[in-house]
Design a protein around this motif. Structure first.
Motif, PDB file in Angstrom:
ATOM      1  N   LEU A  65       0.769  -1.339  -0.052  1.00  8.18           N
ATOM      2  CA  LEU A  65      -0.133   0.006   0.101  1.00  8.18           C
ATOM      3  C   LEU A  65       0.816   1.174  -0.001  1.00  8.18           C
ATOM      4  CD1 LEU A  65      -2.335  -0.792   2.857  1.00  8.18           C
ATOM      5  CD2 LEU A  65      -2.920  -1.176   0.463  1.00  8.18           C
ATOM      6  N   ALA A  66       0.498   2.226  -0.679  1.00  4.43           N
ATOM      7  CA  ALA A  66       1.087   3.532  -0.808  1.00  4.43           C
ATOM      8  C   ALA A  66       0.804   4.245   0.625  1.00  4.43           C
ATOM      9  CB  ALA A  66       0.731   4.294  -1.900  1.00  4.43           C
ATOM     10  N   ASP A  67       1.956   5.115   1.027  1.00  3.24           N
ATOM     11  CA  ASP A  67       1.732   5.928   1.845  1.00  3.24           C
ATOM     12  C   ASP A  67       0.696   7.084   1.780  1.00  3.24           C
ATOM     13  OD1 ASP A  67       4.041   4.858   3.194  1.00  3.24           O
ATOM     14  OD2 ASP A  67       5.236   6.533   2.804  1.00  3.24           O
ATOM     15  N   THR A  68      -0.377   7.296   2.717  1.00  2.91           N
ATOM     16  CA  THR A  68      -1.221   8.628   2.615  1.00  2.91           C
ATOM     17  C   THR A  68      -0.533   9.720   3.022  1.00  2.91           C
ATOM     18  OG1 THR A  68      -2.379   8.624   4.647  1.00  2.91           O
ATOM     19  CG2 THR A  68      -2.888   6.899   3.335  1.00  2.91           C
ATOM     20  N   ASP A  69       0.685   9.688   3.702  1.00  3.65           N
ATOM     21  CA  ASP A  69       1.381  10.852   4.112  1.00  3.65           C
ATOM     22  C   ASP A  69       2.375  11.299   2.697  1.00  3.65           C
ATOM     23  OD1 ASP A  69       3.144  12.643   5.116  1.00  3.65           O
ATOM     24  OD2 ASP A  69       3.531  11.498   6.866  1.00  3.65           O
ATOM     25  N   PRO A  70       1.865  12.630   2.469  1.00  6.09           N
ATOM     26  CA  PRO A  70       2.461  13.386   1.355  1.00  6.09           C
ATOM     27  C   PRO A  70       3.932  13.782   1.770  1.00  6.09           C
ATOM     28  CG  PRO A  70       0.882  14.750   2.164  1.00  6.09           C
ATOM     29  CD  PRO A  70       0.795  13.655   2.928  1.00  6.09           C
ATOM     30  N   GLN A  71       4.260  13.663   2.952  1.00 10.26           N
ATOM     31  CA  GLN A  71       5.628  14.232   3.429  1.00 10.26           C
ATOM     32  C   GLN A  71       5.776  15.723   3.387  1.00 10.26           C
ATOM     33  OE1 GLN A  71       7.834  12.219   4.968  1.00 10.26           O
ATOM     34  NE2 GLN A  71       7.640  10.353   4.526  1.00 10.26           N
ATOM     35  N   ARG A  72       4.634  16.485   3.037  1.00  7.33           N
ATOM     36  CA  ARG A  72       4.707  17.800   3.044  1.00  7.33           C
ATOM     37  C   ARG A  72       3.310  18.579   3.358  1.00  7.33           C
ATOM     38  NH1 ARG A  72       3.848  20.082  -2.367  1.00  7.33           N
ATOM     39  NH2 ARG A  72       2.935  18.393  -3.528  1.00  7.33           N
ATOM     40  N   GLU A  73       3.530  19.925   3.686  1.00  2.00           N
ATOM     41  CA  GLU A  73       2.265  20.358   4.001  1.00  2.00           C
ATOM     42  C   GLU A  73       1.802  21.399   2.966  1.00  2.00           C
ATOM     43  OE1 GLU A  73       3.655  22.658   7.646  1.00  2.00           O
ATOM     44  OE2 GLU A  73       3.826  20.920   8.744  1.00  2.00           O
ATOM     45  N   GLY A  74       0.491  21.722   2.929  1.00  2.00           N
ATOM     46  CA  GLY A  74      -0.152  22.498   1.958  1.00  2.00           C
ATOM     47  C   GLY A  74      -0.905  21.552   1.037  1.00  2.00           C
ATOM     48  N   VAL A  75      -0.723  20.507   1.088  1.00  2.00           N
ATOM     49  CA  VAL A  75      -1.604  19.483   0.309  1.00  2.00           C
ATOM     50  C   VAL A  75      -2.437  18.400   0.981  1.00  2.00           C
ATOM     51  CG1 VAL A  75      -0.007  19.502  -1.706  1.00  2.00           C
ATOM     52  CG2 VAL A  75       0.295  17.728   0.083  1.00  2.00           C
ATOM     53  N   ALA A  76      -3.429  17.697   0.542  1.00  2.00           N
ATOM     54  CA  ALA A  76      -4.240  16.994   1.363  1.00  2.00           C
ATOM     55  C   ALA A  76      -3.754  15.746   1.366  1.00  2.00           C
ATOM     56  CB  ALA A  76      -5.355  16.857   0.553  1.00  2.00           C
ATOM     57  N   PRO A  77      -3.919  14.825   2.385  1.00  2.00           N
ATOM     58  CA  PRO A  77      -3.566  13.543   2.589  1.00  2.00           C
ATOM     59  C   PRO A  77      -3.883  12.660   1.517  1.00  2.00           C
ATOM     60  CG  PRO A  77      -4.520  14.118   4.826  1.00  2.00           C
ATOM     61  CD  PRO A  77      -4.834  15.197   3.866  1.00  2.00           C
ATOM     62  N   LEU A  78      -2.852  11.802   1.166  1.00  2.00           N
ATOM     63  CA  LEU A  78      -3.094  11.009  -0.196  1.00  2.00           C
ATOM     64  C   LEU A  78      -4.390  10.127   0.289  1.00  2.00           C
ATOM     65  CD1 LEU A  78       0.366  10.784  -1.094  1.00  2.00           C
ATOM     66  CD2 LEU A  78      -1.446  12.288  -2.153  1.00  2.00           C
ATOM     67  N   GLU A  79      -5.166   9.679  -0.893  1.00  2.00           N
ATOM     68  CA  GLU A  79      -6.000   8.500  -0.529  1.00  2.00           C
ATOM     69  C   GLU A  79      -5.402   7.088  -0.513  1.00  2.00           C
ATOM     70  OE1 GLU A  79      -9.384   8.167  -0.364  1.00  2.00           O
ATOM     71  OE2 GLU A  79      -9.018  10.256   0.007  1.00  2.00           O
ATOM     72  N   PRO A  80      -5.637   6.093   0.316  1.00  2.00           N
ATOM     73  CA  PRO A  80      -5.104   4.935   0.291  1.00  2.00           C
ATOM     74  C   PRO A  80      -5.195   4.323  -1.155  1.00  2.00           C
ATOM     75  CG  PRO A  80      -6.456   5.301   2.461  1.00  2.00           C
ATOM     76  CD  PRO A  80      -6.914   6.453   1.010  1.00  2.00           C
ATOM     77  N   GLN A  81      -3.908   3.602  -1.456  1.00  2.00           N
ATOM     78  CA  GLN A  81      -3.800   3.153  -2.713  1.00  2.00           C
ATOM     79  C   GLN A  81      -3.045   1.938  -2.453  1.00  2.00           C
ATOM     80  OE1 GLN A  81      -4.991   4.152  -5.597  1.00  2.00           O
ATOM     81  NE2 GLN A  81      -5.637   6.189  -5.302  1.00  2.00           N
ATOM     82  N   ALA A  82      -3.606   0.563  -3.586  1.00  2.00           N
ATOM     83  CA  ALA A  82      -2.971  -0.608  -3.538  1.00  2.00           C
ATOM     84  C   ALA A  82      -1.788  -0.191  -4.445  1.00  2.00           C
ATOM     85  CB  ALA A  82      -3.950  -1.621  -3.923  1.00  2.00           C
ATOM     86  N   LEU A  83      -0.740  -0.752  -4.023  1.00  6.38           N
ATOM     87  CA  LEU A  83       0.546  -0.864  -4.983  1.00  6.38           C
ATOM     88  C   LEU A  83       0.462  -1.985  -5.794  1.00  6.38           C
ATOM     89  CD1 LEU A  83       3.120   0.582  -2.832  1.00  6.38           C
ATOM     90  CD2 LEU A  83       1.890   1.838  -4.513  1.00  6.38           C
ATOM     91  N   ALA A  84      -0.368  -3.112  -5.680  1.00  4.41           N
ATOM     92  CA  ALA A  84      -0.552  -4.423  -6.381  1.00  4.41           C
ATOM     93  C   ALA A  84      -1.840  -4.858  -6.270  1.00  4.41           C
ATOM     94  CB  ALA A  84       0.451  -5.354  -5.750  1.00  4.41           C
ATOM     95  N   PRO A  85      -2.210  -5.616  -7.163  1.00  2.00           N
ATOM     96  CA  PRO A  85      -3.640  -6.068  -7.220  1.00  2.00           C
ATOM     97  C   PRO A  85      -4.097  -6.653  -6.006  1.00  2.00           C
ATOM     98  CG  PRO A  85      -2.547  -6.696  -9.380  1.00  2.00           C
ATOM     99  CD  PRO A  85      -1.501  -6.180  -8.387  1.00  2.00           C
ATOM    100  N   GLU A  86      -3.208  -7.579  -5.457  1.00  2.00           N
ATOM    101  CA  GLU A  86      -3.540  -8.422  -4.161  1.00  2.00           C
ATOM    102  C   GLU A  86      -3.641  -7.422  -3.027  1.00  2.00           C
ATOM    103  OE1 GLU A  86      -0.540  -8.371  -5.751  1.00  2.00           O
ATOM    104  OE2 GLU A  86       0.922  -8.491  -4.148  1.00  2.00           O
ATOM    105  N   ALA A  87      -3.242  -6.410  -2.961  1.00  6.29           N
ATOM    106  CA  ALA A  87      -3.482  -5.314  -1.918  1.00  6.29           C
ATOM    107  C   ALA A  87      -4.795  -4.501  -1.886  1.00  6.29           C
ATOM    108  CB  ALA A  87      -2.359  -4.465  -1.948  1.00  6.29           C
ATOM    109  N   GLU A  88      -5.619  -4.893  -3.098  1.00  8.61           N
ATOM    110  CA  GLU A  88      -6.664  -3.977  -3.250  1.00  8.61           C
ATOM    111  C   GLU A  88      -7.840  -4.168  -2.072  1.00  8.61           C
ATOM    112  OE1 GLU A  88      -9.039  -1.270  -4.040  1.00  8.61           O
ATOM    113  OE2 GLU A  88      -7.260  -1.546  -5.300  1.00  8.61           O
TER     114      GLU A  88
END
Lengths: 404, 404
Positions: free
Chosen positions: B177-200
């Motif tokens: 799964l991708a981080d939802t933390d964009p590691q910076r300010e001024g942007v919204a947290p990222l949506e949770p995303q699978a990095l591989a089909p089995e993680a959906e």
């Protein structure tokens, strides 16, 4: 060191790294005195710097393996020299400052003498004068090939470089070609042969070049034939600046070393051939780069000539430049060699090479002189040259922690 | 060292092995004195033990690489730390003594402050007090997910751990799964995303958790949002007891080190947090185990704080416990460090770590003090920490001959 790991851990900061490569630095004891070139040389500046540094000895490639200039330098740049290899044709092209492009294929060429039956009677055509080779190369360079540019560049005596470059939208070339040089006399040069199906088109270009060369060389003496070997493409190495996150500059008076630095993506700065000129170039461009590879050639040349005294003198001359190196104020200053060139062997050797690294984060050790014997007591021990860059990065504070 | 080879060669006997890890053992010279923390400390017991031992320096991961606690310990346990890696989420869970199960997926969480448009204005929510985080985690822990248990555990200030555990016969989870933390300010947290089909399916669970968290956090201040990073499954490492044929116990006052030992299958013994308590636990359970990993924390803490004097004092305090360690009567007693933590760097570093191994089968060397400089003269040289366990096994007579 794994370059992917470096890339993953590298972080930027303002620290400068200076890597000075003293070509052929290591030596062997003179049989009369039992002292190596470094031990015989009076090098108070290097000795003082060593006392302030972490010292050791680098193994360029592997135990017992004598490196050429390519592997010796690539290891110091952080590239495992057994994995990242440079073909002979490419090294020859770099050695004459040829501006090799990523899609080029290069080969080393020799003019030779053929007898009436077309068999090689002299593999070096009597080592013809370089001017003759210049003229022959000019004539050969006019041969026309379909879909490819042809470059035929003189090196020295009977040696030249052949470079093929695809034209416009022509298909890519392949270096999977057999040597035409049979490596012995009494037989004819071999026909150009593809070693893989994808090289067939390139083999056909080389056949046309060889056919064209017969017309040019026919009837000449003693250079009435040629052989080709070491077909090699421009290697696709990971970029040094991208891997290490360093704006990297190469300052070297000799083409081969500029070429090696260019292969890994360093900026090659114009400079004079004297070491003083090189240092002046470093000073002028200090703000533009994070990393400086500076090359000192004279020690190797003397070693190759088997001239013990001259090699020692070259090291004494280098020693006098050490204060200027320290005055640069680099965060990390490294004095290393690409390999040993003991005068008693009159050539490169496999022996580990004295090494020192100066930074604010050294531990110090029991080393108060910079030579083969005392560096054995150094805190870095005897270690692979390919680890030099990860040490440099660590001491520059440019590697973040691995794992939480 | 290859664990398969160890497994193949390991043979049982009655010898006890004690591995003491002095956290952050190695140091750097103090600029005023030129002496490291170990050199400045008066450690007569360690020095005497070193004189009776084989000494050297360990490289935790690789030249120039600064290890976190995970790789530092795994290497000493015999696991190549570049091959056996532990994700951040798992390390965070271990650090709070969370009883992580093999099927769990863990992530590091931060509370943050979102502005009116949902963009992060403070990645740490003003470093809210731990008590607030405790209350928020309790509320978030009540979010219900289909087919998975949810654990939301406070760490400290704005930090928490999220753990997902499949329920009953539910499908396995994936940490791709991708981080939802964009590691910076001024942007919204990222949506949770699978990095591989089995993680959906796992991504969908995390989306539901994030949606649920909005209801819990909405309108609060300053912690009205959260970010997640370092999704990681419980790693599947070869079992330490099975690989080495050792009944292995971990005695550590701090959760992180207990957790790392548990990851490789050691039995984690309840103990007090003082080193004396740890030693008492070793004595009590002496007959139940063949191998004891004992952790000494104070040196690292002082080093991390940049407190040279306190680190030296922590080493002096450790020295006083050495006679008790020797009195245990282990067949193999090892004093090692997971990494260096020089006070002058106020953090972990890449420098090799002093090491000693005492057994009936040592060769001895020219070492009469236990510090960075003198251990350089040790018979073990500078060697990878991942080789420590094979040395320990050999000195315990627990490795049979390789080949006939």
């Amino acid at each position: 060191m794994d370059l992917d790991l470096i890339r993953q851990l590298a972080v930027p900061n303002d620290t400068k790294i200076v890597l000075v490569v003293v070509d052929g630095l290591g030596g062997l004891p003179h049989p009369d005195t039992g002292r190596s070139e470094l031990e015989a040389a009076n090098t108070p500046q290097l000795d003082r710097l060593a006392a302030d540094s972490d010292c050791g000895l680098t193994v360029p490639v592997a135990a017992g393996v004598t490196p050429g200039s390519g592997p010796g330098h690539l290891a110091l740049f952080g590239y495992n020299p057994l994995r990242y290899t440079v073909g002979r044709g490419v090294l020859e092209a770099l050695g004459i400052d040829f501006d090799l492009q990523p899609q080029d294929v290069a080969a080393r060429g020799n003019f030779c003498t053929l007898d009436a039956e077309g068999r090689i009677s002299d593999r070096r055509a009597g080592r013809i004068a370089t001017e003759q080779t210049v003229a022959l190369c000019e004539a050969l360079g006019r041969i026309e090939l379909p879909g490819a540019h042809l470059f035929v560049q003189p090196v020295r005596e009977h040696r030249f470089v052949l470079v093929l470059r695809p034209e416009g939208s022509a298909n890519g070339l392949s270096d999977r070609l057999a040597d035409t040089d049979p490596q012995r006399e009494g037989v004819a040069p071999l026909e150009p042969q593809a070693l893989a199906p994808e090289a067939e088109a390139t083999a056909e270009l080389v056949r046309r070049f060889v056919a064209g060369s017969r017309q040019v060389l026919n009837g000449r003496s003693p250079a009435n034939g040629l052989t080709l070997r070491g077909f090699a493409s421009h290697p696709r190495f990971p970029s040094f600046p991208e891997t290490f996150g360093l704006r990297a500059a190469a300052i070297a008076g000799y083409p081969m070393y500029r070429g090696l630095a260019k292969l890994v993506g360093m900026a090659v700065l114009p400079t004079g051939s004297a070491f003083e000129d090189e240092l002046a170039t470093v000073r002028e461009r200090w703000d533009d780069f994070d990393f400086f590879f500076v090359h000192y050639k004279a020690a190797d040349t003397a070693g190759e000539d088997g001239d013990f005294e001259r090699k020692s003198a070259a090291l004494v001359a280098f020693d006098k430049a050490v204060p200027s190196l320290r005055e640069l104020g680099a965060g990390v200053l490294i004095i290393a060699g690409d390999h040993s060139t003991p005068a008693v062997l009159a050539g490169h050797s496999w022996h580990p090479v004295p090494f020192l690294l100066s930074s604010a984060w050294t531990r110090g050790d029991d080393v108060d002189a910079f030579n083969e014997r005392v560096c054995l007591r150094g805190s870095l021990g005897t270690f692979p040259a390919a680890e030099v860059m990860s040490l440099a990065m660590a001491h520059a504070g440019r590697l973040t922690k691995y794992g939480a």
